[in-house]
Write a protein that holds these residues in place. Structure first.
Motif, PDB file in Angstrom:
ATOM      1  N   ASP A  17     -53.243 -13.190 105.776  1.00 55.80           N
ATOM      2  CA  ASP A  17     -54.322 -12.501 105.048  1.00 55.80           C
ATOM      3  C   ASP A  17     -54.188 -12.660 103.537  1.00 55.80           C
ATOM      4  O   ASP A  17     -55.076 -12.299 102.785  1.00 55.80           O
ATOM      5  CB  ASP A  17     -54.399 -11.019 105.435  1.00 55.80           C
ATOM      6  N   SER A  18     -53.050 -13.183 103.088  1.00 55.41           N
ATOM      7  CA  SER A  18     -52.923 -13.550 101.680  1.00 55.41           C
ATOM      8  C   SER A  18     -52.520 -15.022 101.678  1.00 55.41           C
ATOM      9  O   SER A  18     -51.362 -15.371 101.481  1.00 55.41           O
ATOM     10  CB  SER A  18     -51.851 -12.688 101.004  1.00 55.41           C
ATOM     11  N   TYR A 171     -48.144 -11.621  91.196  1.00 55.45           N
ATOM     12  CA  TYR A 171     -49.179 -11.284  92.164  1.00 55.45           C
ATOM     13  C   TYR A 171     -49.415  -9.779  92.152  1.00 55.45           C
ATOM     14  O   TYR A 171     -48.673  -9.036  91.532  1.00 55.45           O
ATOM     15  CB  TYR A 171     -48.747 -11.681  93.589  1.00 55.45           C
ATOM     16  N   LYS A 228     -67.026 -14.696  95.210  1.00 49.68           N
ATOM     17  CA  LYS A 228     -66.447 -14.170  96.446  1.00 49.68           C
ATOM     18  C   LYS A 228     -67.514 -13.340  97.162  1.00 49.68           C
ATOM     19  O   LYS A 228     -68.156 -12.498  96.549  1.00 49.68           O
ATOM     20  CB  LYS A 228     -65.244 -13.272  96.123  1.00 49.68           C
ATOM     21  N   ILE A 231     -64.191  -9.821 100.400  1.00 53.34           N
ATOM     22  CA  ILE A 231     -62.847  -9.697  99.801  1.00 53.34           C
ATOM     23  C   ILE A 231     -61.980  -8.816 100.695  1.00 53.34           C
ATOM     24  O   ILE A 231     -62.411  -7.746 101.130  1.00 53.34           O
ATOM     25  CB  ILE A 231     -62.956  -9.102  98.377  1.00 53.34           C
ATOM     26  N   THR A 232     -60.766  -9.274 100.981  1.00 54.50           N
ATOM     27  CA  THR A 232     -59.855  -8.481 101.818  1.00 54.50           C
ATOM     28  C   THR A 232     -59.265  -7.343 100.987  1.00 54.50           C
ATOM     29  O   THR A 232     -59.426  -7.297  99.773  1.00 54.50           O
ATOM     30  CB  THR A 232     -58.675  -9.343 102.328  1.00 54.50           C
ATOM     31  N   LYS A 234     -56.428  -7.098 100.125  1.00 54.87           N
ATOM     32  CA  LYS A 234     -55.450  -7.679  99.188  1.00 54.87           C
ATOM     33  C   LYS A 234     -56.162  -8.367  98.030  1.00 54.87           C
ATOM     34  O   LYS A 234     -55.550  -9.039  97.205  1.00 54.87           O
ATOM     35  CB  LYS A 234     -54.558  -8.687  99.909  1.00 54.87           C
ATOM     36  N   LYS A 236     -58.211 -10.873  98.290  1.00 57.75           N
ATOM     37  CA  LYS A 236     -58.366 -12.308  98.517  1.00 57.75           C
ATOM     38  C   LYS A 236     -59.769 -12.608  99.052  1.00 57.75           C
ATOM     39  O   LYS A 236     -60.310 -11.844  99.837  1.00 57.75           O
ATOM     40  CB  LYS A 236     -57.326 -12.812  99.532  1.00 57.75           C
ATOM     41  N   TRP A 238     -62.329 -13.969 101.419  1.00 60.23           N
ATOM     42  CA  TRP A 238     -62.378 -14.345 102.832  1.00 60.23           C
ATOM     43  C   TRP A 238     -63.690 -15.065 103.114  1.00 60.23           C
ATOM     44  O   TRP A 238     -63.986 -15.465 104.211  1.00 60.23           O
ATOM     45  CB  TRP A 238     -62.212 -13.103 103.700  1.00 60.23           C
ATOM     46  N   GLU A 268     -60.057 -16.624  87.024  1.00 57.82           N
ATOM     47  CA  GLU A 268     -60.672 -15.444  87.638  1.00 57.82           C
ATOM     48  C   GLU A 268     -61.464 -14.728  86.558  1.00 57.82           C
ATOM     49  O   GLU A 268     -60.907 -14.349  85.527  1.00 57.82           O
ATOM     50  CB  GLU A 268     -59.588 -14.520  88.210  1.00 57.82           C
ATOM     51  N   PRO A 287     -55.996 -22.907  93.908  1.00 61.24           N
ATOM     52  CA  PRO A 287     -56.120 -21.682  94.714  1.00 61.24           C
ATOM     53  C   PRO A 287     -56.301 -21.981  96.206  1.00 61.24           C
ATOM     54  O   PRO A 287     -56.596 -23.116  96.594  1.00 61.24           O
ATOM     55  CB  PRO A 287     -57.392 -21.035  94.153  1.00 61.24           C
ATOM     56  N   TRP A 289     -58.643 -21.267  98.131  1.00 62.80           N
ATOM     57  CA  TRP A 289     -60.021 -21.593  98.578  1.00 62.80           C
ATOM     58  C   TRP A 289     -60.459 -22.994  98.125  1.00 62.80           C
ATOM     59  O   TRP A 289     -61.636 -23.320  98.148  1.00 62.80           O
ATOM     60  CB  TRP A 289     -61.014 -20.527  98.096  1.00 62.80           C
TER      61      TRP A 289
END
Length: 348
Positions: A17-18, A171, A228, A231-232, A234, A236, A238, A268, A287, A289
């Motif tokens: 998930d990350s 992070y 995005k 977004i999860t 975390k 991130k 998705w 970002e 990254p 993605w």
């Protein structure tokens, strides 16, 4: 003409998930028209999904965490090189970059090419130095304060209104709405990533990102902006969609042009309602993605490998707008033998 055979070592095969950028990076290079790649996967943990994905890596080696000391990591890479003859090495985690940048020359002498930022480029964009970076290069950045202790929260409260973003050096970013939440975030992040912990003014707007590649001479080789869409917890992406956004591309070209950035990067940004862009972070690597850029017509992983090998690379300008990526979880059924082999022998 046949494809050029190369042996490529890649880290960051964690696809949880990350997710790490390793798997999408490898997918990009495997789609290359000019390279026939032999992939050497470098992993830190024996459960990184990239180890078990069919047809992804030709060989897998476990490597020690950079925290165990640069020398141990680089010696392990040299041992792998003796067996595998690595042409290009692509590290994909912020925390390991320092060791590889410091030893770039040592690796090159043995025939291992990398294409990494310089130490100056890497250090000046660190989160706790972002305000000076913004001033130097004429980019809006949120105000921030570096916390070395909990006692400084009062000083922070004099400067910022809640909510604020609390960030680690490498992070993690946690939104905090009051003093207690700042304290909790500080404890959690400092335990994991050390000091300073950075508190950033919260800028309201849409989160947008750019994946880009600089050639080290000030030219932008590739750049694809996205928003995005999912977004999860975390933080991130998705799911995301490519954007037609000339302002984001101009900002990216300006950063790469002024810093002469060498290698992959992710910007970002927050786009405010008024249409202003705030730079909240620069990740000094490709990254996770990046495959969206490949799907939109810019094979940034392939271009990075070409740059590492000293090949000529023409800047890629066009990309397809409105291309989306959607991540998914997928259960792989694997045999215990593979897990046992990486656990016991540190290689497969």
């Amino acid at each position: 003409m046949g494809k050029q055979r190369i042996r490529l070592a890649v880290t960051g095969l964690n696809n949880t998930d990350s997710p790490g950028p390793g798997v999408p990076f490898i997918r990009g290079v495997k789609e290359s028209d000019i390279f026939d790649v032999h992939i050497i996967g470098l992993v830190y943990e024996n459960l990184e999904p990239g180890i078990y994905m069919e047809g992804l890596c030709d060989r897998i080696f476990q490597i020690p965490y950079p925290s165990s000391g640069s020398d141990e990591l680089i010696e392990r890479i040299e041992y792998i090189h003796q067996q595998e003859k690595i042409d290009v090495l692509v590290p994909n985690f912020d925390a390991e970059l320092f060791s590889f940048m410091k030893n770039e020359e040592r690796l090159r002498k043995q025939g291992i090419q990398t294409f990494l930022p310089t130490l100056t480029q890497f250090q000046e964009r660190e989160k706790h130095r972002l305000p000076e970076y913004g001033k130097k290069y004429g980019i809006r950045v949120p105000a921030s304060l570096n916390l070395g202790s909990l006692g400084q929260i009062t000083e922070m409260e004099d400067k910022f209104d809640y909510p604020v973003m609390v960030k680690g050096q490498f992070y993690d970013a946690i939104q905090a709405g009051n003093k207690e939440q700042v304290k909790q975030a500080f404890m959690k992040i400092s335990a994991k990533w050390g000091l300073p912990v950075i508190v950033q003014e919260f800028v309201s707007g849409t989160e947008v990102n750019v994946v880009a590649l600089g050639d080290g001479k000030g030219n932008t080789v590739g750049a694809v902006p996205m928003r995005k869409q999912y977004i999860t917890d975390k933080g991130k992406a998705w799911g995301g969609i490519t954007l037609a956004d000339e302002k984001m591309l101009e900002l990216t070209r300006s950063v790469i042009g002024q810093t002469k950035w060498r290698g992959g990067m992710e910007l970002e940004l927050i786009k405010t309602r008024a249409g202003e862009y705030y730079l909240v972070e620069i990740n000094p690597r490709i990254p996770a993605w990046v495959y969206l850029a490949v799907g939109a017509g810019q094979n940034i992983p392939e271009a990075l490998v070409k740059l590492a090998l000293g090949m000529e690379v023409k800047p890629m300008q066009a990309y397809k707008i409105g291309k989306m990526f959607v991540r998914y979880s997928y259960d792989m059924i694997v045999d215990l033998e593979k897990f046992a082999a990486i656990s016991m022998n540190k290689e497969i």
